[in-house]
Design a protein around this motif. Structure first.
Motif, PDB file in Angstrom:
ATOM      1  N   GLU A   1      32.711  39.024  40.375  1.00 28.87           N
ATOM      2  CA  GLU A   1      31.754  38.457  39.428  1.00 28.87           C
ATOM      3  C   GLU A   1      32.393  38.102  38.091  1.00 28.87           C
ATOM      4  O   GLU A   1      31.689  37.742  37.152  1.00 28.87           O
ATOM      5  N   GLN A   2      33.695  38.181  38.006  1.00 36.49           N
ATOM      6  CA  GLN A   2      34.351  37.847  36.746  1.00 36.49           C
ATOM      7  C   GLN A   2      34.447  36.342  36.587  1.00 36.49           C
ATOM      8  O   GLN A   2      34.768  35.622  37.523  1.00 36.49           O
ATOM      9  N   LEU A   3      34.173  35.875  35.375  1.00 33.66           N
ATOM     10  CA  LEU A   3      34.329  34.465  35.065  1.00 33.66           C
ATOM     11  C   LEU A   3      35.388  34.323  33.980  1.00 33.66           C
ATOM     12  O   LEU A   3      36.551  34.125  34.263  1.00 33.66           O
ATOM     13  N   LEU A   4      35.004  34.469  32.730  1.00 33.75           N
ATOM     14  CA  LEU A   4      36.000  34.479  31.669  1.00 33.75           C
ATOM     15  C   LEU A   4      36.719  35.823  31.663  1.00 33.75           C
ATOM     16  O   LEU A   4      36.251  36.810  32.225  1.00 33.75           O
ATOM     17  N   LYS A   5      37.844  35.866  30.985  1.00 36.95           N
ATOM     18  CA  LYS A   5      38.703  37.041  31.039  1.00 36.95           C
ATOM     19  C   LYS A   5      38.060  38.230  30.323  1.00 36.95           C
ATOM     20  O   LYS A   5      37.713  38.147  29.150  1.00 36.95           O
ATOM     21  N   THR A   6      37.936  39.333  31.058  1.00 38.56           N
ATOM     22  CA  THR A   6      37.384  40.565  30.513  1.00 38.56           C
ATOM     23  C   THR A   6      38.478  41.630  30.498  1.00 38.56           C
ATOM     24  O   THR A   6      39.638  41.365  30.771  1.00 38.56           O
ATOM     25  N   ASP A   7      38.080  42.865  30.166  1.00 38.91           N
ATOM     26  CA  ASP A   7      39.048  43.963  30.112  1.00 38.91           C
ATOM     27  C   ASP A   7      39.720  44.167  31.474  1.00 38.91           C
ATOM     28  O   ASP A   7      39.121  43.937  32.519  1.00 38.91           O
ATOM     29  N   GLN A   8      40.953  44.636  31.417  1.00 33.87           N
ATOM     30  CA  GLN A   8      41.638  45.021  32.649  1.00 33.87           C
ATOM     31  C   GLN A   8      40.943  46.244  33.250  1.00 33.87           C
ATOM     32  O   GLN A   8      40.687  47.228  32.560  1.00 33.87           O
ATOM     33  N   ASP A   9      40.626  46.167  34.526  1.00 29.19           N
ATOM     34  CA  ASP A   9      40.059  47.297  35.272  1.00 29.19           C
ATOM     35  C   ASP A   9      40.787  47.358  36.603  1.00 29.19           C
ATOM     36  O   ASP A   9      40.441  46.631  37.540  1.00 29.19           O
ATOM     37  N   ASN A  10      41.810  48.220  36.698  1.00 27.95           N
ATOM     38  CA  ASN A  10      42.578  48.278  37.937  1.00 27.95           C
ATOM     39  C   ASN A  10      43.119  49.683  38.174  1.00 27.95           C
ATOM     40  O   ASN A  10      43.049  50.553  37.294  1.00 27.95           O
ATOM     41  N   ALA A  11      43.612  49.899  39.368  1.00 26.35           N
ATOM     42  CA  ALA A  11      44.145  51.203  39.756  1.00 26.35           C
ATOM     43  C   ALA A  11      45.225  50.988  40.812  1.00 26.35           C
ATOM     44  O   ALA A  11      45.327  49.898  41.403  1.00 26.35           O
ATOM     45  N   LEU A  12      46.019  52.023  41.052  1.00 20.93           N
ATOM     46  CA  LEU A  12      47.093  51.946  42.048  1.00 20.93           C
ATOM     47  C   LEU A  12      47.035  53.170  42.951  1.00 20.93           C
ATOM     48  O   LEU A  12      46.970  54.304  42.469  1.00 20.93           O
ATOM     49  N   ILE A  13      47.050  52.921  44.259  1.00 25.14           N
ATOM     50  CA  ILE A  13      47.167  53.999  45.246  1.00 25.14           C
ATOM     51  C   ILE A  13      48.625  54.044  45.686  1.00 25.14           C
ATOM     52  O   ILE A  13      49.185  53.027  46.120  1.00 25.14           O
ATOM     53  N   LEU A  14      49.239  55.208  45.601  1.00 23.68           N
ATOM     54  CA  LEU A  14      50.650  55.368  45.955  1.00 23.68           C
ATOM     55  C   LEU A  14      50.804  56.034  47.314  1.00 23.68           C
ATOM     56  O   LEU A  14      50.010  56.912  47.687  1.00 23.68           O
ATOM     57  N   ALA A  15      51.810  55.621  48.039  1.00 24.25           N
ATOM     58  CA  ALA A  15      52.209  56.379  49.226  1.00 24.25           C
ATOM     59  C   ALA A  15      52.826  57.694  48.762  1.00 24.25           C
ATOM     60  O   ALA A  15      53.296  57.813  47.620  1.00 24.25           O
ATOM     61  N   GLU A  16      52.826  58.687  49.635  1.00 25.72           N
ATOM     62  CA  GLU A  16      53.293  60.019  49.234  1.00 25.72           C
ATOM     63  C   GLU A  16      54.766  60.034  48.841  1.00 25.72           C
ATOM     64  O   GLU A  16      55.188  60.895  48.063  1.00 25.72           O
ATOM     65  N   ASP A  17      55.564  59.065  49.338  1.00 25.65           N
ATOM     66  CA  ASP A  17      56.996  59.082  49.034  1.00 25.65           C
ATOM     67  C   ASP A  17      57.365  58.217  47.829  1.00 25.65           C
ATOM     68  O   ASP A  17      58.544  58.031  47.540  1.00 25.65           O
ATOM     69  N   LEU A  18      56.362  57.697  47.114  1.00 31.09           N
ATOM     70  CA  LEU A  18      56.634  56.899  45.913  1.00 31.09           C
ATOM     71  C   LEU A  18      56.286  57.741  44.685  1.00 31.09           C
ATOM     72  O   LEU A  18      55.120  58.079  44.472  1.00 31.09           O
ATOM     73  N   PRO A  19      57.258  58.104  43.849  1.00 28.86           N
ATOM     74  CA  PRO A  19      57.000  58.958  42.681  1.00 28.86           C
ATOM     75  C   PRO A  19      56.002  58.319  41.727  1.00 28.86           C
ATOM     76  O   PRO A  19      56.024  57.103  41.490  1.00 28.86           O
TER      77      PRO A  19
END
Length: 596
Positions: free
Chosen positions: A345-363
């Motif tokens: 639903e984003q149109l114009l640029k809004t705040d960054q809203d993100n996350a990262l899921i890591l594999a267990e072997d990535l520090p």
């Protein structure tokens, strides 16, 4: 003074030339002193009133105040159709009105069905009647895929020789062939055959099967051309198969779509895909504003714009991820977007809203370092940091899958306010880059929460009721210095309420419009309410976007300058906010929040 009547304002813009002339001839002007009665309760309504100046109050026989009418407002529609007025209408200050005799009003309604329907329509119909068709882009949006748009769909066996395949294409004027292998269809284009023969040196006798690409991207005959373009944009392809009753009846090529659509959105998608540096990608990101302004300015319906911009935003984030994350690490993490981006639903640029899921072997430290660069790049593209820190560059939003799953389990057990807030954010998560299989573990955890953590859903739902609906006790718009916070007053309760209901029902739809459709289908929401909420949501976003495009184009600006809205837009806004108020009452009843 009657010569100055505004025919550009809905619904009077629906009248034809002869009907406008009829209205002008019949129109008169009324002058009323403060305290003077225009319509008495129980009496026949003599005319349609349009306020030119002053304030008119509508009161019941017991003196209860129902509404106030000011410049450009219309009354008493209900009385004109029912035969008599239920309420009394009085001037509270010196007022001037345009007055169209009831007989002429009914004649115009009978002669012009669109004009008549406007006065008895719900919000969806009112917005539809107010839209402008006839422009090239609007016509494109409303155009459905027909047989005359299609190239022939020629199906061949996987064993057909390459030479025979090339000659078949030439004889039939086909751009591609469909190849069936193991019961599934793939596609071989003219370019594929040329490359195989001239670059790879394949013999004419070799079978065509190994060249086939799959799975085949498909749309249905009768779908919107716009849907086909969005599918091509998402998959970065130039052809889709068109089916009818499960059978492929033809192919649709990008050139046919682009010949009808001139904003070059697919060209922008190609710019994003081919960007080899942050600078090139930044240039592509900057053109999104122009695309949105062009679509909006040409009357394209907002839900179509959101779909297209969502597809382009996803590709932009994925390409930036590819530029910054080494190939060896991409399969060991998954980038998620939340908020309006996650819901599409984003149109114009809004705040960054993100996350990262890591594999267990990535520090974790390595993931945070990569995401710090990612966040800085987005900032340079015009996406500001999230004030609440909901970014993959923050430890709370960058961690291994097992840690995410533990957090979900703790939320099910404890249900603390901070945990429930994070749960609400994650409910809109959408994977856009990296190893999407990592998201599957998080998705399953969200589904378990709906089953095992249902006791916390009322606490989550209560957030939708925390802001007052900006309507006065008279049902008019409540503003502060002519500004109305449409996010708190309309968008947030609608978005969050649908999100919580979707969690409770175990729905996997992320977009608010998709959630409303699913909730209506399940009977969770009344059909009329769901339809009006969908129209209200689109209206709120459209009014906000129009003002943003006319100003600093800041996607974080949520205030509406009500003084800049037309009378018709104010009417629609009131209608939409009343629908939100009714929705909040439904939420309170469904989650037993009346006593909170």
């Amino acid at each position: 003074m009657a010569e100055q009547f505004n025919f550009s304002s809905p619904p009077f813009d629906l009248l034809r030339a002869a009907e406008r002339e009829r209205l002008s001839e019949a129109l008169s002007v009324g002058y009323y002193a403060a305290g003077e009665t225009l319509i008495a309760a129980g009496s026949a309504v003599p005319c349609l009133f349009v306020v030119l100046k002053g304030v008119i109050e509508e009161r019941g026989e017991d003196g209860k105040l129902f509404a106030q009418y000011t410049s450009d407002d219309i009354f008493d529609i209900r009385g004109l159709f029912s035969g008599s007025s239920k309420h009394v209408y009085c001037a509270v200050e010196e007022s001037i009105t345009y007055e169209l005799p009831a007989s002429v009003f009914h004649q115009l309604c009978g002669a012009n069905p669109d004009f008549g329907r406007f006065f008895q329509a719900d919000l969806a119909a009112k917005r539809q009647l107010a839209r402008r068709d006839g422009q090239n882009l609007a016509e494109f949006i409303l155009t459905r895929i027909a047989r005359e748009h299609l190239l022939p769909a020629i199906e061949v066996s996987a064993g057909l020789a390459l030479g025979d395949a090339a000659r078949l294409q030439l004889s039939r004027g086909a751009d591609a062939l469909l190849v069936r292998q193991d019961g599934e269809l793939g596609i071989v284009t003219r370019t594929d055959l040329m490359t195989a023969h001239f670059r790879d040196g394949r013999s004419e006798a070799e079978p065509i099967g190994p060249l086939a690409h799959g799975p085949l991207a498909c749309v249905e005959l009768g779908d919107f051309l716009f849907d086909a373009m969005i599918l091509m944009t998402r998959k970065r392809i130039e052809r889709v198969a068109v089916r009818e009753d499960g059978e492929v009846v033809g192919l649709l090529h990008l050139t046919q779509v682009l010949s009808l659509f001139s904003t070059h959105s697919h060209v922008l998608a190609m710019r994003i895909a081919r960007a080899e540096s942050e600078e090139e990608l930044r240039g592509a990101a900057e053109t999104l504003h122009t695309l949105i302004a062009t679509l909006c300015g040409n009357g394209i319906r907002l839900r179509f714009i959101m779909q297209l911009v969502s597809a382009l935003n996803e590709q932009l984030l994925e390409r930036l991820f590819e530029l910054l994350v080494p190939p060896a690490l991409r399969s060991r993490c998954c980038l998620l977007v939340m908020g309006s981006e996650g819901r599409g639903e984003q149109l114009l640029k809004t705040d960054q809203d993100n996350a990262l899921i890591l594999a267990e072997d990535l520090p974790v430290e390595q993931g945070l370092a990569l995401m710090q660069r990612f966040s800085e790049a987005l900032l340079s593209f015009g996406y500001p940091p999230c004030p609440g820190g909901v970014m993959a560059s923050q430890p709370a939003w960058c961690k291994p899958l097992a840690a995410w799953q533990r957090e979900l389990n703790q939320t099910q057990l404890e249900g603390q306010p901070e945990q429930l807030m994070r749960m609400s954010i994650l409910a809109d998560a959408s994977p856009v880059a990296g190893n999407r299989q990592l998201y599957e573990g998080l998705r399953q955890g969200l589904l378990r929460f709906a089953q095992e953590g249902e006791r916390w859903l009322p606490d989550m739902a209560a957030a939708a009721l925390q802001f007052d609906t900006p309507l006065t006790i008279l049902g008019n718009l409540k503003t502060r210095e002519e500004h109305l916070d449409i996010k708190r007053g309309g968008i947030f309760p609608l978005v969050h309420g649908c999100r919580v209901l979707a969690l409770r029902e175990g729905l996997e739809e992320r977009g608010t419009l998709a959630r409303l459709g699913a909730l209506k289908a399940r009977g969770v929401l009344d059909e009329g309410l769901a339809d009006n909420l969908a129209e209200s949501f689109e209206l709120f976003l459209q009014l906000r976007l129009q003002q943003q495009l006319g100003g600093a184009r800041d996607g974080r600006e949520h205030g509406l300058d009500v003084a800049r809205l037309s009378r018709h837009e104010r009417d629609l806004l009131r209608f939409g906010l009343h629908a939100v108020k009714k929705f909040k009452q439904s939420l309170a009843w469904q989650f037993h929040l009346e006593s909170r």
